[in-house]
Design an enzyme around this catalytic site. Structure first.
Site, PDB file in Angstrom:
ATOM      1  N   ASP A   1      65.592  16.879  82.840  1.00 25.82           N
ATOM      2  CA  ASP A   1      64.936  16.279  81.684  1.00 25.82           C
ATOM      3  C   ASP A   1      65.993  15.912  80.632  1.00 25.82           C
ATOM      4  O   ASP A   1      66.912  15.152  80.935  1.00 25.82           O
ATOM      5  CB  ASP A   1      63.873  17.255  81.166  1.00 25.82           C
ATOM      6  CG  ASP A   1      63.052  16.740  80.013  1.00 25.82           C
ATOM      7  OD1 ASP A   1      62.246  15.811  80.221  1.00 25.82           O
ATOM      8  OD2 ASP A   1      63.205  17.266  78.896  1.00 25.82           O
TER       9      ASP A   1
ATOM     10  N   HIS B   1      55.517  10.404  72.907  1.00 27.57           N
ATOM     11  CA  HIS B   1      56.179  11.417  72.076  1.00 27.57           C
ATOM     12  C   HIS B   1      57.616  11.024  71.751  1.00 27.57           C
ATOM     13  O   HIS B   1      58.141  11.428  70.713  1.00 27.57           O
ATOM     14  CB  HIS B   1      56.145  12.781  72.770  1.00 27.57           C
ATOM     15  CG  HIS B   1      56.864  12.840  74.076  1.00 27.57           C
ATOM     16  ND1 HIS B   1      56.351  12.323  75.238  1.00 27.57           N
ATOM     17  CD2 HIS B   1      58.078  13.355  74.399  1.00 27.57           C
ATOM     18  CE1 HIS B   1      57.202  12.527  76.226  1.00 27.57           C
ATOM     19  NE2 HIS B   1      58.267  13.140  75.747  1.00 27.57           N
ATOM     20  N   TRP B   2      58.283  10.239  72.609  1.00 24.12           N
ATOM     21  CA  TRP B   2      59.637   9.788  72.294  1.00 24.12           C
ATOM     22  C   TRP B   2      59.668   9.100  70.932  1.00 24.12           C
ATOM     23  O   TRP B   2      60.567   9.319  70.126  1.00 24.12           O
ATOM     24  CB  TRP B   2      60.122   8.809  73.367  1.00 24.12           C
ATOM     25  CG  TRP B   2      60.692   9.429  74.595  1.00 24.12           C
ATOM     26  CD1 TRP B   2      60.298  10.585  75.194  1.00 24.12           C
ATOM     27  CD2 TRP B   2      61.761   8.900  75.391  1.00 24.12           C
ATOM     28  NE1 TRP B   2      61.041  10.800  76.323  1.00 24.12           N
ATOM     29  CE2 TRP B   2      61.943   9.789  76.470  1.00 24.12           C
ATOM     30  CE3 TRP B   2      62.541   7.766  75.306  1.00 24.12           C
ATOM     31  CZ2 TRP B   2      62.906   9.581  77.456  1.00 24.12           C
ATOM     32  CZ3 TRP B   2      63.501   7.544  76.287  1.00 24.12           C
ATOM     33  CH2 TRP B   2      63.683   8.441  77.350  1.00 24.12           C
TER      34      TRP B   2
ATOM     35  N   TYR C   1      65.826  13.876  70.310  1.00 20.23           N
ATOM     36  CA  TYR C   1      65.136  12.625  70.621  1.00 20.23           C
ATOM     37  C   TYR C   1      65.566  11.502  69.692  1.00 20.23           C
ATOM     38  O   TYR C   1      65.676  10.342  70.119  1.00 20.23           O
ATOM     39  CB  TYR C   1      63.621  12.841  70.538  1.00 20.23           C
ATOM     40  CG  TYR C   1      63.072  13.508  71.770  1.00 20.23           C
ATOM     41  CD1 TYR C   1      62.519  12.769  72.802  1.00 20.23           C
ATOM     42  CD2 TYR C   1      63.133  14.897  71.915  1.00 20.23           C
ATOM     43  CE1 TYR C   1      62.013  13.385  73.945  1.00 20.23           C
ATOM     44  CE2 TYR C   1      62.640  15.520  73.043  1.00 20.23           C
ATOM     45  CZ  TYR C   1      62.078  14.759  74.059  1.00 20.23           C
ATOM     46  OH  TYR C   1      61.599  15.369  75.191  1.00 20.23           O
TER      47      TYR C   1
ATOM     48  N   HIS D   1      56.299  18.927  86.185  1.00 24.64           N
ATOM     49  CA  HIS D   1      57.546  18.578  85.514  1.00 24.64           C
ATOM     50  C   HIS D   1      58.533  19.743  85.448  1.00 24.64           C
ATOM     51  O   HIS D   1      59.738  19.535  85.602  1.00 24.64           O
ATOM     52  CB  HIS D   1      57.243  18.075  84.109  1.00 24.64           C
ATOM     53  CG  HIS D   1      58.457  17.677  83.335  1.00 24.64           C
ATOM     54  ND1 HIS D   1      59.290  16.639  83.728  1.00 24.64           N
ATOM     55  CD2 HIS D   1      59.009  18.187  82.207  1.00 24.64           C
ATOM     56  CE1 HIS D   1      60.288  16.514  82.870  1.00 24.64           C
ATOM     57  NE2 HIS D   1      60.141  17.445  81.938  1.00 24.64           N
TER      58      HIS D   1
END
Length: 288
Positions: free
Chosen positions: A107, A152-153, A206, A268
């Site tokens: 991730d 969400h990014w 992010y 995930h």
């Protein structure tokens, strides 16, 4: 968790950051980098198996995550860029006596792994990317479907708003199952997500991804940078990476010549959900 592993805190970046790390085993060193919003404890079912397979295993908390700390965020997001975090990892490995090592990133950890192998190729022997693509490749393909699935990014990139939303009720925002994660892993992760400083650092990760990290990757592509070492690409079949992009190996072949890998039947958080198949794939790849 992590029976027979040692722990240490390593000062990095001329003392501006402190990185908490777990390590154990004997043999060729492997550096395992977790993703968002986990800590190094996410590897608690994989790391001991890799030790039994004959590796030295190093599991750090990335800068600002878990028990690691960095400097205050900056407007340009550079203190939390993948370039700076990758350098943290090199310094951690050097502090533990490892000048060369195998590298695994999941991730957000995969983005750090890519930056490390491009910036410091001489220290990496092989690299595995789990559930990840270069950040610039995600953004190059961004469309309404991507924005809907990975919204969400862009929410995390907003100034100040996500901190207020998440810290108002972090337990509602970050959800985890103690049975699936393992109670100790869950408890460590929950404590981290309740810390406003950790939340801020994870958001900065992010924010850097959409700005300075993207710029670094695009500069790499412009100069024709490629990964010379063998690359293993693994992805979770019950996640959406393949649904969005097709075979992720095809995208990684634009960055490396020797790309191999396969999907794993998991969601995930593959290290928690399918530790056996993941350990076997990593063990075979890095032992080759």
């Amino acid at each position: 968790m992590f029976e027979d592993f040692a722990t240490r805190t390593v000062r990095t970046g001329d003392g501006e950051a402190s990185v908490f790390v777990r390590y154990g085993g004997e043999g060729p060193p492997l550096l395992l980098l977790h993703g968002h919003p986990r800590t190094s404890a996410t590897w608690h079912r994989v790391a001991p198996d890799l030790v039994r397979r004959g590796f030295t295993v190093v599991c750090p908390d990335l800068r600002g995550y878990g028990s690691s700390r960095g400097p205050a965020p900056a407007d340009d997001h550079v203190p939390h860029s993948k370039r700076v975090v990758a350098q943290d990892m090199v310094e951690v490995m050097q502090a533990l006596g490892h000048e060369h090592f195998g590298l695994v990133g999941h991730d957000r950890g995969a983005a750090v792994a890519l930056r490390l192998v491009l910036d410091r190729p001489s220290v990496v022997r092989r690299v595995a990317f789990l559930d990840g693509l270069p950040l610039s490749e995600h953004l190059r393909r961004a469309n309404a479907r991507f924005a809907t699935a990975w919204w969400h990014w862009f929410f995390f990139a907003q100034p100040k708003i996500p901190e207020r939303v998440i810290n108002a009720d972090p337990d509602a925002w970050y959800r985890g199952d103690p049975e699936a994660m393992g109670q100790e892993n869950h408890d460590e992760w929950r404590a981290a997500t309740r810390n406003p400083d950790v939340v801020r650092a994870m958001l900065e990760d992010y924010r850097a991804g959409l700005t300075v990290d993207r710029e670094h990757e695009e500069a790499d592509r412009a100069r024709g940078a490629r990964i010379d070492w063998p690359v293993l690409v693994l992805w979770s079949l019950r996640d959406d990476l393949e649904d969005l992009y097709g075979d992720p190996r095809a995208i990684w072949r634009d960055w490396a010549d020797d790309v191999r890998g396969h999907g794993i039947d998991a969601g995930h958080h593959v290290a928690e959900e399918a530790p056996g198949p993941l350990s076997a794939a990593l063990g075979d790849f890095f032992a080759d």
